[in-house]
Motif scaffolding. Structure first.
Motif, PDB file in Angstrom:
ATOM      1  N   LEU A   1       2.215 -18.851 123.162  1.00  0.00           N
ATOM      2  CA  LEU A   1       1.746 -18.018 124.170  1.00  0.00           C
ATOM      3  C   LEU A   1       1.921 -16.405 124.602  1.00  0.00           C
ATOM      4  O   LEU A   1       1.172 -16.265 125.387  1.00  0.00           O
ATOM      5  CB  LEU A   1       1.854 -19.330 125.107  1.00  0.00           C
ATOM      6  CG  LEU A   1       1.517 -20.864 124.622  1.00  0.00           C
ATOM      7  CD1 LEU A   1       1.839 -21.261 126.119  1.00  0.00           C
ATOM      8  CD2 LEU A   1       0.082 -20.327 125.246  1.00  0.00           C
ATOM      9  N   ILE A   2       2.766 -16.438 124.070  1.00  0.00           N
ATOM     10  CA  ILE A   2       2.718 -15.108 124.526  1.00  0.00           C
ATOM     11  C   ILE A   2       1.909 -13.804 123.530  1.00  0.00           C
ATOM     12  O   ILE A   2       1.923 -13.810 122.192  1.00  0.00           O
ATOM     13  CB  ILE A   2       4.564 -14.309 123.446  1.00  0.00           C
ATOM     14  CG1 ILE A   2       5.711 -15.057 124.490  1.00  0.00           C
ATOM     15  CG2 ILE A   2       4.732 -13.001 123.980  1.00  0.00           C
ATOM     16  CD1 ILE A   2       6.937 -14.646 123.128  1.00  0.00           C
ATOM     17  N   ILE A   3       1.515 -12.911 124.546  1.00  0.00           N
ATOM     18  CA  ILE A   3       0.605 -12.155 124.405  1.00  0.00           C
ATOM     19  C   ILE A   3       0.989 -10.456 124.565  1.00  0.00           C
ATOM     20  O   ILE A   3       0.624  -9.849 123.566  1.00  0.00           O
ATOM     21  CB  ILE A   3      -0.777 -11.522 125.636  1.00  0.00           C
ATOM     22  CG1 ILE A   3      -0.844 -13.310 126.268  1.00  0.00           C
ATOM     23  CG2 ILE A   3      -1.190 -10.546 125.846  1.00  0.00           C
ATOM     24  CD1 ILE A   3      -1.773 -13.084 127.870  1.00  0.00           C
ATOM     25  N   GLU A   4       2.447 -10.764 124.933  1.00  0.00           N
ATOM     26  CA  GLU A   4       2.745  -9.468 125.552  1.00  0.00           C
ATOM     27  C   GLU A   4       4.399  -9.742 126.059  1.00  0.00           C
ATOM     28  O   GLU A   4       4.493 -11.145 126.997  1.00  0.00           O
ATOM     29  CB  GLU A   4       2.158  -7.753 126.304  1.00  0.00           C
ATOM     30  CG  GLU A   4       3.075  -6.271 126.297  1.00  0.00           C
ATOM     31  CD  GLU A   4       3.140  -6.287 124.881  1.00  0.00           C
ATOM     32  OE1 GLU A   4       4.532  -6.387 124.498  1.00  0.00           O
ATOM     33  OE2 GLU A   4       1.730  -5.334 123.932  1.00  0.00           O
ATOM     34  N   HIS A   5       4.254  -8.642 125.645  1.00  0.00           N
ATOM     35  CA  HIS A   5       6.511  -9.172 126.605  1.00  0.00           C
ATOM     36  C   HIS A   5       6.704  -7.329 127.148  1.00  0.00           C
ATOM     37  O   HIS A   5       6.523  -6.331 126.350  1.00  0.00           O
ATOM     38  CB  HIS A   5       7.750  -9.551 125.750  1.00  0.00           C
ATOM     39  CG  HIS A   5       8.275  -8.796 124.400  1.00  0.00           C
ATOM     40  ND1 HIS A   5       8.000  -8.769 122.789  1.00  0.00           N
ATOM     41  CD2 HIS A   5       9.173  -7.857 124.340  1.00  0.00           C
ATOM     42  CE1 HIS A   5       8.198  -8.211 122.574  1.00  0.00           C
ATOM     43  NE2 HIS A   5       9.335  -7.113 122.918  1.00  0.00           N
ATOM     44  N   HIS A   6       7.926  -7.250 127.504  1.00  0.00           N
ATOM     45  CA  HIS A   6       8.671  -6.658 128.167  1.00  0.00           C
ATOM     46  C   HIS A   6       9.916  -6.343 129.072  1.00  0.00           C
ATOM     47  O   HIS A   6      10.331  -7.776 128.970  1.00  0.00           O
ATOM     48  CB  HIS A   6       8.123  -5.710 129.869  1.00  0.00           C
ATOM     49  CG  HIS A   6       8.805  -4.494 130.140  1.00  0.00           C
ATOM     50  ND1 HIS A   6      10.526  -4.399 130.920  1.00  0.00           N
ATOM     51  CD2 HIS A   6       8.493  -3.600 130.513  1.00  0.00           C
ATOM     52  CE1 HIS A   6      10.142  -3.364 131.108  1.00  0.00           C
ATOM     53  NE2 HIS A   6       9.377  -2.562 130.688  1.00  0.00           N
ATOM     54  N   THR A   7      11.415  -5.698 127.539  1.00  0.00           N
ATOM     55  CA  THR A   7      12.294  -5.630 127.914  1.00  0.00           C
ATOM     56  C   THR A   7      13.328  -4.718 128.424  1.00  0.00           C
ATOM     57  O   THR A   7      12.619  -4.088 128.746  1.00  0.00           O
ATOM     58  CB  THR A   7      13.162  -6.243 126.315  1.00  0.00           C
ATOM     59  OG1 THR A   7      12.578  -5.388 125.542  1.00  0.00           O
ATOM     60  CG2 THR A   7      12.812  -7.037 125.583  1.00  0.00           C
ATOM     61  N   MET A   8      14.284  -5.344 128.973  1.00  0.00           N
ATOM     62  CA  MET A   8      15.262  -3.882 129.627  1.00  0.00           C
ATOM     63  C   MET A   8      16.867  -4.516 129.728  1.00  0.00           C
ATOM     64  O   MET A   8      17.121  -5.934 129.783  1.00  0.00           O
ATOM     65  CB  MET A   8      14.978  -4.273 131.247  1.00  0.00           C
ATOM     66  CG  MET A   8      13.850  -4.059 131.824  1.00  0.00           C
ATOM     67  SD  MET A   8      13.545  -3.210 133.844  1.00  0.00           S
ATOM     68  CE  MET A   8      14.338  -2.264 134.078  1.00  0.00           C
ATOM     69  N   ASN A   9      17.270  -3.409 128.790  1.00  0.00           N
ATOM     70  CA  ASN A   9      19.110  -3.871 128.625  1.00  0.00           C
ATOM     71  C   ASN A   9      19.395  -3.555 129.639  1.00  0.00           C
ATOM     72  O   ASN A   9      19.365  -3.133 130.176  1.00  0.00           O
ATOM     73  CB  ASN A   9      19.696  -3.228 127.058  1.00  0.00           C
ATOM     74  CG  ASN A   9      19.405  -1.980 127.275  1.00  0.00           C
ATOM     75  OD1 ASN A   9      19.019  -1.310 128.003  1.00  0.00           O
ATOM     76  ND2 ASN A   9      19.039  -1.379 125.622  1.00  0.00           N
ATOM     77  N   THR A  10      20.572  -3.454 130.255  1.00  0.00           N
ATOM     78  CA  THR A  10      21.591  -3.569 130.798  1.00  0.00           C
ATOM     79  C   THR A  10      21.644  -1.874 131.140  1.00  0.00           C
ATOM     80  O   THR A  10      21.594  -1.258 132.365  1.00  0.00           O
ATOM     81  CB  THR A  10      23.350  -3.615 130.415  1.00  0.00           C
ATOM     82  OG1 THR A  10      23.857  -2.922 129.979  1.00  0.00           O
ATOM     83  CG2 THR A  10      23.451  -4.803 130.462  1.00  0.00           C
TER      84      THR A  10
END
Length: 476
Positions: free
Chosen positions: A393-402
Motif C-alpha cells: 500500500l506504500i505510495i511514498e515515505h519520508h524519514t527523519m533520523n535523530t
C-alpha cells in the motif's frame, strides 16, 4: 528611567512557549514570541512531508495530555479553531497469532477484556481514573513535599515510582495485560527495569480511560494555531524567521523566557547568568532519540485484527519481554531488528489528512541519542508483522533520523523529544536542581520548556508554571 518595550519576550513558539506567553498576556502584560523557523509550533507542526495533499504531523500526533492539561482546559481554544476527534479506541496492541489487546475508553470494558487480570487492572487504574481531576494539577506541576491531596498522591506514588517490569509482573498474570502495560510504559523512553518507568503507563492509561487519546482535526498544528490566535487576541506579538543566538538581539524587556533546552540557553546567555548555575545546566543529561517514518498509503493499514483500525494509536512490539528488550537496547547504544514502534492512524478519523480514499501513517521508534541508523525497514517489518500486505500500500515515505529531528527542532538534542532524560532523578530536579526550577538565579530570565517540570508532552504546563513564577517574582 528606561522603559522596556515589552514586559516579556518568549524565545521559542512550542506549546510551552505559547502557554507562557498566553498566561502572561492574560494578566495584561505586553508579550512578544520569537520563533527561529518561518512557521510557529515547535513539536506541533503539520506538513506535506511525502506528497501534495498528504498532511503529516511532523512530531507529536496523539494528544491525551493536551486534553488532560489543567491550563489548556481553561483556554477558549475551540473558539480559535481547535477541534478534537476521539477515535473509538484510544489504543490497540496487536499480538502474534491471537487477538489484539484493546484499551477502550471504558475502564470496565477494558478490564473485562483482560479476563484473569480484570480485577487487578481495575484496582490499579480505578483510583487514578476516578480522581484524575484532583491528581492532574499535582502530577503536572513541580514536585511539592506538601501535595494538596496527600493520600491520593501517596497511593499514586507507591506504584508510579516502581519500574514497569516490577509493577507489571507483580500485578498481572496474563502476557496480554503485561504487553498492554509495557507498551504504555515505553512512552517513558526508559528501560522497563528503571524506576519510575511505570509512572507514564499509569498516567497515560488513566487519561485514556478518563478522557480518551484524541487527535486535532487538520493536524497537530491546529493546537499551535489556536494558541497563537488566542494570544494575538490578547494583544500579543509573534515574529518568525529570527534565530536568537545572543541576548543582544532582543528588544528591551523586563523578562525573557526560553522555550529551549539548557544547551541552547547556555549558548544564548553566555556569561550573563551565574557561573554556578551554568555549571549545573552543563551537567544536564539528554535521553534517547527517535527515528521517524511517515507514509502515504493507497489505503488503511490492513491489520489482522480489524479492531486496530478503530484505534487512533497502535503499539507494536509484541510481548512485554520484546518491548523490554527493545528499550534496553536503545538505552545501551544498540539498535534492534524488532523495535517497539508507535503508530498513529489519523487519516482513518480525519478526512483532511489525505486526498480521496488515500491514507497516511505516522510511526517512530526509539534509538540511541544521535543515531543516524536507518530504521525504515525495521519499522515496516513490525507493521507488516501484524498487518500482512501493508507494504503493497506504500505510495511514498519520508524519514527523519535523530540528526534530522534535531535540525528540524533545535530542542530535540540528539533526537530527544522530551527535552532531556526523564529518569527518577532528573524528572524531579530538571533542569538544575534549584528550588524554583523555572527562574535563572540573579536574573530576570526564565526557562519554560519541557526541560522544566513536569517534562515532555503537549500540555503547556511547563510554560504555565514558568509564567506563574515570573508573575509572582517580577510583576506582583
Amino acid at each position: 528611567m528606561t522603559t522596556s518595550k515589552y514586559d516579556a519576550i518568549v524565545v521559542g513558539s512550542g506549546p510551552n512557549g505559547l502557554a507562557a506567553a498566553v498566561a502572561l498576556a492574560q494578566q495584561g502584560l505586553h508579550v512578544k514570541v520569537i520563533e527561529a523557523k518561518e512557521i510557529i509550533g515547535g513539536g506541533t507542526r503539520t506538513q506535506e512531508l511525502t506528497l501534495p495533499g498528504f498532511h503529516h504531523d511532523v512530531c507529536s500526533a496523539i494528544h491525551p495530555m493536551a486534553v488532560a492539561s489543567p491550563y489548556f482546559k481553561t483556554l477558549p481554544l475551540d473558539e480559535h479553531g481547535l477541534e478534537w476527534i476521539y477515535p473509538e479506541y484510544p489504543l490497540a496492541h496487536p499480538l502474534d497469532d491471537e487477538p489484539a489487546v484493546v484499551m477502550q475508553t471504558s475502564l470496565d470494558n477494558t478490564a473485562e477484556e483482560l479476563e484473569i487480570d480484570a480485577a487487578a487492572y481495575r484496582k490499579l487504574f480505578e483510583p487514578i481514573v476516578f480522581n484524575f481531576d484532583q491528581l492532574a494539577p499535582q502530577l503536572l506541576a513541580p514536585f511539592s513535599p506538601f501535595p494538596s491531596t496527600p493520600l491520593l498522591m501517596a497511593r499514586f506514588g507507591w506504584n508510579a515510582l516502581k519500574s514497569a517490569r516490577s509493577l507489571a509482573f507483580a500485578k498481572f498474570k496474563s502476557h496480554r495485560t503485561r504487553a498492554l502495560f509495557g507498551g504504555l510504559a515505553a512512552h517513558s523512553i526508559l528501560p522497563m527495569e528503571k524506576r519510575i518507568s511505570a509512572a507514564i503507563a499509569l498516567v497515560l492509561g488513566a487519561v485514556g480511560h478518563r478522557l480518551g487519546w484524541p487527535i486535532p482535526r487538520g493536524g497537530s498544528h491546529q493546537i499551535t494555531k489556536a494558541l497563537a490566535s488566542y494570544f494575538e487576541s490578547l494583544g500579543g506579538d509573534i515574529e518568525t524567521g529570527v534565530k536568537v543566538e545572543s541576548l543582544d538581539q532582543l528588544e528591551s524587556a523586563r523578562t525573557v523566557f526560553f522555550d529551549l533546552t539548557p544547551q541552547q540557553v547556555l549558548e544564548i546567555t553566555g556569561s550573563s547568568i551565574p557561573n554556578s548555575y551554568a555549571k549545573k545546566l552543563r551537567r544536564y543529561r539528554y535521553g534517547a532519540g527517535v527515528f521517524k517514518l511517515d507514509l502515504a498509503l493507497e489505503g488503511p493499514i490492513p491489520w489482522q485484527d480489524k479492531r486496530c483500525q478503530k484505534a487512533g494509536t497502535v503499539h507494536l512490539g509484541g510481548t512485554f519481554e520484546e518491548i523490554s528488550a527493545s528499550e534496553y537496547a536503545m538505552a545501551n547504544g544498540r539498535h534492534i531488528d524488532k523495535p517497539y514502534v508507535l503508530v498513529a492512524q489519523q487519516s482513518l478519523f480525519d478526512d483532511t489528512r489525505a486526498p480521496g480514499d488515500k491514507h497516511t501513517a505516522w510511526a517512530y521508534c526509539h534509538v540511541p541519542n544521535g543515531s543516524t541508523h536507518d530504521m525504515t525497514r525495521a519499522i515496516e517489518n513490525q507493521i507488516e508483522r501484524f498487518a500482512p500486505g501493508f507494504r503493497d500500500l506504500i505510495i511514498e515515505h519520508h524519514t527523519m533520523n535523530t540528526e534530522q529531528m534535531h535540525n528540524y527542532n533545535a530542542n530535540y538534542i540528539g533526537g530527544d523529544i522530551n527535552g532531556g532524560l526523564q529518569d527518577i532523578t532528573q524528572l524531579f530536579t530538571r533542569p538544575a536542581g534549584v528550588f524554583n526550577p523555572y527562574h535563572i538565579p540573579q536574573t530576570s530570565y526564565y526557562i519554560c520548556s519541557s526541560s522544566t517540570p513536569p517534562g515532555g508532552g503537549v500540555h503547556g504546563m511547563c510554560g504555565y508554571h514558568a509564567a506563574q513564577a515570573a508573575l509572582n517574582r517580577e510583576f506582583s
